[in-house]
Design a protein around this motif. Structure first.
Motif, mmCIF file in Angstrom:
data_model
loop_
_atom_site.group_PDB
_atom_site.id
_atom_site.type_symbol
_atom_site.label_atom_id
_atom_site.label_comp_id
_atom_site.label_asym_id
_atom_site.label_seq_id
_atom_site.Cartn_x
_atom_site.Cartn_y
_atom_site.Cartn_z
ATOM 1 N N ASP A 59 5.061 -27.228 -28.747
ATOM 2 C CA ASP A 59 4.750 -28.230 -27.721
ATOM 3 C C ASP A 59 3.291 -28.163 -27.273
ATOM 4 N N SER A 60 2.634 -27.024 -27.476
ATOM 5 C CA SER A 60 1.229 -26.882 -27.090
ATOM 6 C C SER A 60 0.294 -27.666 -28.007
ATOM 7 N N HIS A 61 0.798 -28.115 -29.139
ATOM 8 C CA HIS A 61 -0.014 -28.831 -30.130
ATOM 9 C C HIS A 61 0.176 -30.341 -29.991
ATOM 10 N N GLN A 62 -0.936 -31.062 -29.970
ATOM 11 C CA GLN A 62 -0.881 -32.519 -29.950
ATOM 12 C C GLN A 62 -1.710 -33.077 -31.096
ATOM 13 N N VAL A 63 -1.276 -34.216 -31.620
ATOM 14 C CA VAL A 63 -1.956 -34.818 -32.759
ATOM 15 C C VAL A 63 -3.361 -35.261 -32.363
ATOM 16 N N THR A 64 -4.329 -34.968 -33.213
ATOM 17 C CA THR A 64 -5.721 -35.365 -32.976
ATOM 18 C C THR A 64 -6.211 -36.384 -33.984
ATOM 19 N N PHE A 93 -5.889 -25.107 -34.769
ATOM 20 C CA PHE A 93 -5.462 -26.347 -35.393
ATOM 21 C C PHE A 93 -4.339 -26.110 -36.390
ATOM 22 N N ALA A 94 -3.550 -27.141 -36.558
ATOM 23 C CA ALA A 94 -2.497 -27.157 -37.580
ATOM 24 C C ALA A 94 -2.598 -28.478 -38.337
ATOM 25 N N THR A 95 -2.145 -28.458 -39.581
ATOM 26 C CA THR A 95 -2.168 -29.653 -40.416
ATOM 27 C C THR A 95 -0.786 -29.877 -41.004
ATOM 28 N N ARG A 96 -0.392 -31.149 -41.011
ATOM 29 C CA ARG A 96 0.876 -31.530 -41.613
ATOM 30 C C ARG A 96 0.645 -32.693 -42.581
ATOM 31 N N LEU A 112 -1.978 -35.312 -41.047
ATOM 32 C CA LEU A 112 -2.140 -35.294 -39.600
ATOM 33 C C LEU A 112 -2.651 -33.934 -39.143
ATOM 34 N N SER A 113 -3.617 -33.951 -38.222
ATOM 35 C CA SER A 113 -4.161 -32.732 -37.636
ATOM 36 C C SER A 113 -3.682 -32.601 -36.200
ATOM 37 N N PHE A 114 -3.388 -31.367 -35.789
ATOM 38 C CA PHE A 114 -2.937 -31.069 -34.436
ATOM 39 C C PHE A 114 -3.825 -29.992 -33.837
ATOM 40 N N GLN A 115 -4.092 -30.091 -32.543
ATOM 41 C CA GLN A 115 -4.866 -29.072 -31.847
ATOM 42 C C GLN A 115 -3.978 -28.344 -30.846
ATOM 43 N N ASN A 116 -4.149 -27.024 -30.772
ATOM 44 C CA ASN A 116 -3.436 -26.203 -29.803
ATOM 45 C C ASN A 116 -4.244 -26.195 -28.509
ATOM 46 N N TYR A 117 -3.843 -26.990 -27.533
ATOM 47 C CA TYR A 117 -4.599 -27.120 -26.290
ATOM 48 C C TYR A 117 -4.325 -25.978 -25.314
ATOM 49 N N ASP A 118 -3.338 -25.145 -25.615
ATOM 50 C CA ASP A 118 -3.008 -24.032 -24.714
ATOM 51 C C ASP A 118 -3.555 -22.698 -25.178
ATOM 52 N N SER A 119 -4.122 -22.631 -26.373
ATOM 53 C CA SER A 119 -4.563 -21.349 -26.912
ATOM 54 C C SER A 119 -5.831 -20.873 -26.211
ATOM 55 N N ALA A 120 -5.987 -19.553 -26.188
ATOM 56 C CA ALA A 120 -7.193 -18.968 -25.598
ATOM 57 C C ALA A 120 -8.426 -19.428 -26.339
ATOM 58 N N ALA A 121 -8.260 -19.691 -27.642
ATOM 59 C CA ALA A 121 -9.397 -20.127 -28.455
ATOM 60 C C ALA A 121 -9.875 -21.522 -28.061
ATOM 61 N N SER A 122 -8.988 -22.307 -27.386
ATOM 62 C CA SER A 122 -9.356 -23.662 -26.996
ATOM 63 C C SER A 122 -9.759 -23.764 -25.535
ATOM 64 N N LYS A 123 -9.658 -22.658 -24.803
ATOM 65 C CA LYS A 123 -9.974 -22.692 -23.375
ATOM 66 C C LYS A 123 -11.229 -21.871 -23.078
ATOM 67 N N GLY A 124 -11.941 -22.290 -22.085
ATOM 68 C CA GLY A 124 -13.095 -21.537 -21.625
ATOM 69 C C GLY A 124 -14.258 -21.528 -22.591
ATOM 70 N N VAL A 125 -14.292 -22.478 -23.530
ATOM 71 C CA VAL A 125 -15.398 -22.529 -24.473
ATOM 72 C C VAL A 125 -16.334 -23.659 -24.083
ATOM 73 N N GLU A 256 -7.724 -38.465 -26.494
ATOM 74 C CA GLU A 256 -7.276 -37.978 -25.189
ATOM 75 C C GLU A 256 -5.803 -37.574 -25.282
ATOM 76 N N PRO A 257 -5.498 -36.260 -25.298
ATOM 77 C CA PRO A 257 -4.109 -35.823 -25.516
ATOM 78 C C PRO A 257 -3.155 -36.236 -24.400
ATOM 79 N N GLY A 258 -3.678 -36.498 -23.210
ATOM 80 C CA GLY A 258 -2.812 -36.864 -22.089
ATOM 81 C C GLY A 258 -2.688 -38.358 -21.876
ATOM 82 N N ALA A 259 -3.151 -39.184 -22.824
ATOM 83 C CA ALA A 259 -3.097 -40.638 -22.664
ATOM 84 C C ALA A 259 -1.649 -41.104 -22.592
#
Length: 312
Positions: A59-64, A93-96, A112-125, A256-259
């Protein structure tokens, strides 16, 4: 009591088909959106592929992004089978890869590419943040436009019997409100502007993946239209000179993942190029409340015209 699901939710929905294997899905509901239509709209393939792929990531991953190829003709009466390949899973990121089949024939292929918006690697950068400003539209508001204005515009442009898939008045998927149609001698200067949203709020249980899949549906609805509307002399009144129209490739960036598809979106569509039987169209969409860019789309399509009448 929770409200019934919005109509768009039934359109984009898929269900697991465990008898066919792991990560295999089929359309959850009948595909024909309107009576009497045999061909399947590409928007259904795009959106259902996103729904199927989204079911295989956390669920932390959304399509980009979605890069699609339409390979063979489809129909609105036979089941679709979506086979999802877990191509890559990384920290950010994940790819399907999704292969859609109908009656054993491969009809559609998407990466399709997905980004993990909850990962530490995606926060605080530290990242770049910018976007094309939203269109002004002269301060106009979609609620000021008659809800039947889009049907009137479509009916005035597309003749009955033309080989162009139209949106019927009873289609409850999206609420379109046109603002302006800018015509010019040069087709590349054509612009179509307006607003669109789901006319009904999505159910409370519908998460971001459902909204983004619905945006995928929106991305391919009449997306080739600018190439036709921008060339009135060649395509003829009511597009009667069009002999063949087919989507080839379709590329979407979900910005925008929250659109939310049930909030008004400002839309602009144009066409940049046409030659060799192919055309290229593009579109941009902004959240009307925030002004943020939520989706950018480019599509390549095949358009063939009827032979010119021989001069006497």
């Amino acid at each position: 009591m929770e409200q019934p699901p919005a109509y768009i939710e039934s359109v984009i929905s898929v269900k697991p088909s465990l008898d066919l294997g792991r990560d295999v899905f089929t359309n959850a509901n009948p595909l024909n959106l309107q009576a009497g239509v045999r061909s399947l709209r590409g928007s259904i393939l795009v959106s259902q592929a996103i729904s199927a792929a989204s079911a295989t990531v956390p669920d932390s991953h959304q399509v980009t992004s979605s890069q699609s190829s339409f390979l063979n003709a489809t129909n609105a009466h036979d089941k679709l089978v979506y086979r999802v390949e877990r191509t890559h899973d990384g920290r950010r990121f994940a790819t399907r890869t999704v292969r859609a089949e109908q009656n054993g024939t491969l009809v559609y292929l998407a990466t399709l590419s997905f980004q993990n918006y909850d990962s530490a690697a995606s926060k605080g950068v530290n990242v770049l943040t910018y976007g094309i400003p939203m269109l002004d539209l002269d301060g106009a508001h979609p609620e000021d436009v008659d809800k039947d204005a889009f049907q009137a515009l479509q009916s005035g442009m597309v003749a009955k019997g033309a080989s162009i898939t139209q949106i019927s008045p009873d289609d409850k998927s999206l609420d379109w409100r046109p603002h302006a149609l800018d015509l010019a001698d040069d087709p590349s200067q054509f612009r179509l502007r307006g607003w669109v949203r789901s006319p009904t709020r999505l159910s409370a249980s519908a998460g971001p993946a459902a909204h983004l899949a619905a945006f995928g549906f929106l991305s391919d609805e009449m997306s080739v239209g600018p190439a036709l509307a921008a060339s009135p002399l060649q395509v003829g009144r009511g597009f009667r000179n069009v002999a063949l129209l087919a989507s080839l490739t379709h590329n979407v960036s979900f910005d925008e993942p929250g659109a939310r598809i049930d909030d008004w979106v400002v839309l602009e569509r144009d066409t940049a190029w046409g030659a060799h039987g192919r055309v290229l169209t593009s579109q941009r969409m902004w959240d009307m409340r925030t002004g943020r860019l939520v989706m950018t789309v480019s599509q390549e399509a095949l358009i063939l015209l009827k032979p010119r009448a021989a001069k006497m």
